[in-house]
Design a protein around this motif. Sequence first.
Motif, PDB file in Angstrom:
ATOM      1  N   LEU A 116       0.836  -1.196   0.000  1.00 26.72           N
ATOM      2  CA  LEU A 116       0.000   0.000   0.000  1.00 26.72           C
ATOM      3  C   LEU A 116       0.874   1.250   0.000  1.00 26.72           C
ATOM      4  N   ARG A 117       0.429   2.245  -0.733  1.00 32.54           N
ATOM      5  CA  ARG A 117       1.169   3.508  -0.817  1.00 32.54           C
ATOM      6  C   ARG A 117       0.672   4.440   0.297  1.00 32.54           C
ATOM      7  N   LEU A 118       1.528   4.661   1.264  1.00 33.54           N
ATOM      8  CA  LEU A 118       1.136   5.410   2.459  1.00 33.54           C
ATOM      9  C   LEU A 118       1.840   6.760   2.567  1.00 33.54           C
ATOM     10  N   GLU A 119       2.608   7.120   1.557  1.00 36.95           N
ATOM     11  CA  GLU A 119       3.438   8.318   1.648  1.00 36.95           C
ATOM     12  C   GLU A 119       2.633   9.591   1.887  1.00 36.95           C
ATOM     13  N   ALA A 120       1.443   9.671   1.328  1.00 37.39           N
ATOM     14  CA  ALA A 120       0.671  10.910   1.410  1.00 37.39           C
ATOM     15  C   ALA A 120      -0.046  11.083   2.747  1.00 37.39           C
ATOM     16  N   LEU A 121      -0.025  10.063   3.589  1.00 36.14           N
ATOM     17  CA  LEU A 121      -0.726  10.134   4.866  1.00 36.14           C
ATOM     18  C   LEU A 121       0.081  10.925   5.888  1.00 36.14           C
ATOM     19  N   SER A 122      -0.626  11.446   6.874  1.00 36.68           N
ATOM     20  CA  SER A 122       0.069  12.070   8.000  1.00 36.68           C
ATOM     21  C   SER A 122       0.778  10.977   8.794  1.00 36.68           C
ATOM     22  N   ALA A 123       1.715  11.373   9.641  1.00 34.34           N
ATOM     23  CA  ALA A 123       2.456  10.389  10.429  1.00 34.34           C
ATOM     24  C   ALA A 123       1.516   9.542  11.278  1.00 34.34           C
ATOM     25  N   GLU A 124       0.506  10.172  11.843  1.00 36.45           N
ATOM     26  CA  GLU A 124      -0.442   9.444  12.692  1.00 36.45           C
ATOM     27  C   GLU A 124      -1.269   8.459  11.875  1.00 36.45           C
ATOM     28  N   GLU A 125      -1.753   8.905  10.721  1.00 32.00           N
ATOM     29  CA  GLU A 125      -2.546   8.024   9.858  1.00 32.00           C
ATOM     30  C   GLU A 125      -1.691   6.876   9.326  1.00 32.00           C
ATOM     31  N   ARG A 126      -0.456   7.189   8.982  1.00 32.58           N
ATOM     32  CA  ARG A 126       0.439   6.156   8.461  1.00 32.58           C
ATOM     33  C   ARG A 126       0.710   5.096   9.520  1.00 32.58           C
ATOM     34  N   SER A 127       0.952   5.527  10.743  1.00 34.97           N
ATOM     35  CA  SER A 127       1.215   4.586  11.827  1.00 34.97           C
ATOM     36  C   SER A 127       0.027   3.660  12.051  1.00 34.97           C
ATOM     37  N   ALA A 128      -1.171   4.228  12.028  1.00 30.57           N
ATOM     38  CA  ALA A 128      -2.374   3.417  12.233  1.00 30.57           C
ATOM     39  C   ALA A 128      -2.562   2.425  11.088  1.00 30.57           C
ATOM     40  N   SER A 129      -2.322   2.868   9.862  1.00 35.00           N
ATOM     41  CA  SER A 129      -2.485   1.989   8.702  1.00 35.00           C
ATOM     42  C   SER A 129      -1.446   0.873   8.715  1.00 35.00           C
ATOM     43  N   LEU A 130      -0.217   1.208   9.080  1.00 40.68           N
ATOM     44  CA  LEU A 130       0.828   0.192   9.159  1.00 40.68           C
ATOM     45  C   LEU A 130       0.484  -0.869  10.199  1.00 40.68           C
ATOM     46  N   SER A 131      -0.024  -0.430  11.332  1.00 41.60           N
ATOM     47  CA  SER A 131      -0.396  -1.383  12.381  1.00 41.60           C
ATOM     48  C   SER A 131      -1.496  -2.319  11.906  1.00 41.60           C
ATOM     49  N   ARG A 132      -2.453  -1.777  11.164  1.00 41.59           N
ATOM     50  CA  ARG A 132      -3.538  -2.610  10.637  1.00 41.59           C
ATOM     51  C   ARG A 132      -3.006  -3.610   9.613  1.00 41.59           C
ATOM     52  N   CYS A 133      -2.151  -3.138   8.715  1.00 39.98           N
ATOM     53  CA  CYS A 133      -1.571  -4.040   7.710  1.00 39.98           C
ATOM     54  C   CYS A 133      -0.788  -5.159   8.377  1.00 39.98           C
ATOM     55  N   LEU A 134       0.045  -4.785   9.330  1.00 46.20           N
ATOM     56  CA  LEU A 134       0.877  -5.778   9.991  1.00 46.20           C
ATOM     57  C   LEU A 134       0.033  -6.787  10.754  1.00 46.20           C
ATOM     58  N   ALA A 135      -0.997  -6.319  11.434  1.00 44.38           N
ATOM     59  CA  ALA A 135      -1.826  -7.219  12.240  1.00 44.38           C
ATOM     60  C   ALA A 135      -2.475  -8.299  11.385  1.00 44.38           C
ATOM     61  N   VAL A 136      -3.034  -7.916  10.252  1.00 37.81           N
ATOM     62  CA  VAL A 136      -3.726  -8.907   9.424  1.00 37.81           C
ATOM     63  C   VAL A 136      -2.724  -9.813   8.713  1.00 37.81           C
ATOM     64  N   LEU A 137      -1.547  -9.289   8.369  1.00 37.80           N
ATOM     65  CA  LEU A 137      -0.514 -10.139   7.775  1.00 37.80           C
ATOM     66  C   LEU A 137       0.005 -11.160   8.788  1.00 37.80           C
ATOM     67  N   LEU A 138       0.170 -10.736  10.024  1.00 45.42           N
ATOM     68  CA  LEU A 138       0.617 -11.675  11.057  1.00 45.42           C
ATOM     69  C   LEU A 138      -0.415 -12.782  11.264  1.00 45.42           C
ATOM     70  N   ASP A 139      -1.678 -12.423  11.232  1.00 43.49           N
ATOM     71  CA  ASP A 139      -2.726 -13.450  11.318  1.00 43.49           C
ATOM     72  C   ASP A 139      -2.643 -14.396  10.121  1.00 43.49           C
ATOM     73  N   GLY A 140      -2.296 -13.837   8.959  1.00 45.26           N
ATOM     74  CA  GLY A 140      -2.206 -14.642   7.745  1.00 45.26           C
ATOM     75  C   GLY A 140      -1.081 -15.658   7.763  1.00 45.26           C
ATOM     76  N   CYS A 141      -0.133 -15.500   8.674  1.00 43.08           N
ATOM     77  CA  CYS A 141       0.954 -16.482   8.793  1.00 43.08           C
ATOM     78  C   CYS A 141       0.422 -17.865   9.140  1.00 43.08           C
ATOM     79  N   ARG A 142      -0.788 -17.913   9.693  1.00 44.10           N
ATOM     80  CA  ARG A 142      -1.382 -19.191  10.105  1.00 44.10           C
ATOM     81  C   ARG A 142      -2.385 -19.713   9.077  1.00 44.10           C
TER      82      ARG A 142
END
Length: 218
Positions: free
Chosen positions: A125-151
């Motif tokens: 996902l292209r997150l460059e245009a987001l504010s730092a706060e929005e980017r952090s929240a989006s990254l956390s969401r991406c990571l969380a679902v990817l970590l779940d996908g490991c199973r």
Amino acid sequence: MSPSQVAELVEAVRRADSALGLLQATQALAASAHPDGAACLVEILGFNNPGAAVAAVDGLVAIGTPAVETILSNIDGYNYGARAWAVRALAGIGDVRGLEVLEDALGKDIGPSVRRAAARGLGQLRLEALSAEERSASLSRCLAVLLDGCRDGEWVVRYAVIVGLEHLAKTWFTALQSSDQLALRQALRQLQDNPEEEAAVVQLRAALALQRLEEAHG
């Protein structure tokens, strides 16, 4: 290409009276990569013509960001095929507005190929245009679902999750919270060392991703 020329290509899709004719008309419209063709390309995703759907996805990805709102506003919850193709298009475009759809697809979709596409898309996902706060929240969401996908029960999806995690780390590792950095490393190690993994290629891909991560960030 002018709007009138795109309108002619759309009309050719409407006039197509065979599977081959629809495929050829869709390919021509997709090749224009014009935003005015997005609505028609999204409509084609719901037709029972996989070849035309592939061409439509390619066209939507080529259009890029201008196609996202059209895709999101026309996702058909009652047409699984159309929704699956829409996920592929959103994954290819990489616009953050598709995050919720990609999250849902990786976590819940019945089709391994759709979950695989979502996993790759979440990592890119292209997150460059987001504010730092929005980017952090989006990254956390991406990571969380990817970590779940490991199973995930399908090795092709687990492989795609590794690719997604690697892409995420390549671009945004230093922007992740320290706890998320640790979780990402641990997930790759677990995939690399899992004695119950049925596909050796998954372990090898995890090892490669971990090696690249350590070379880049220690």
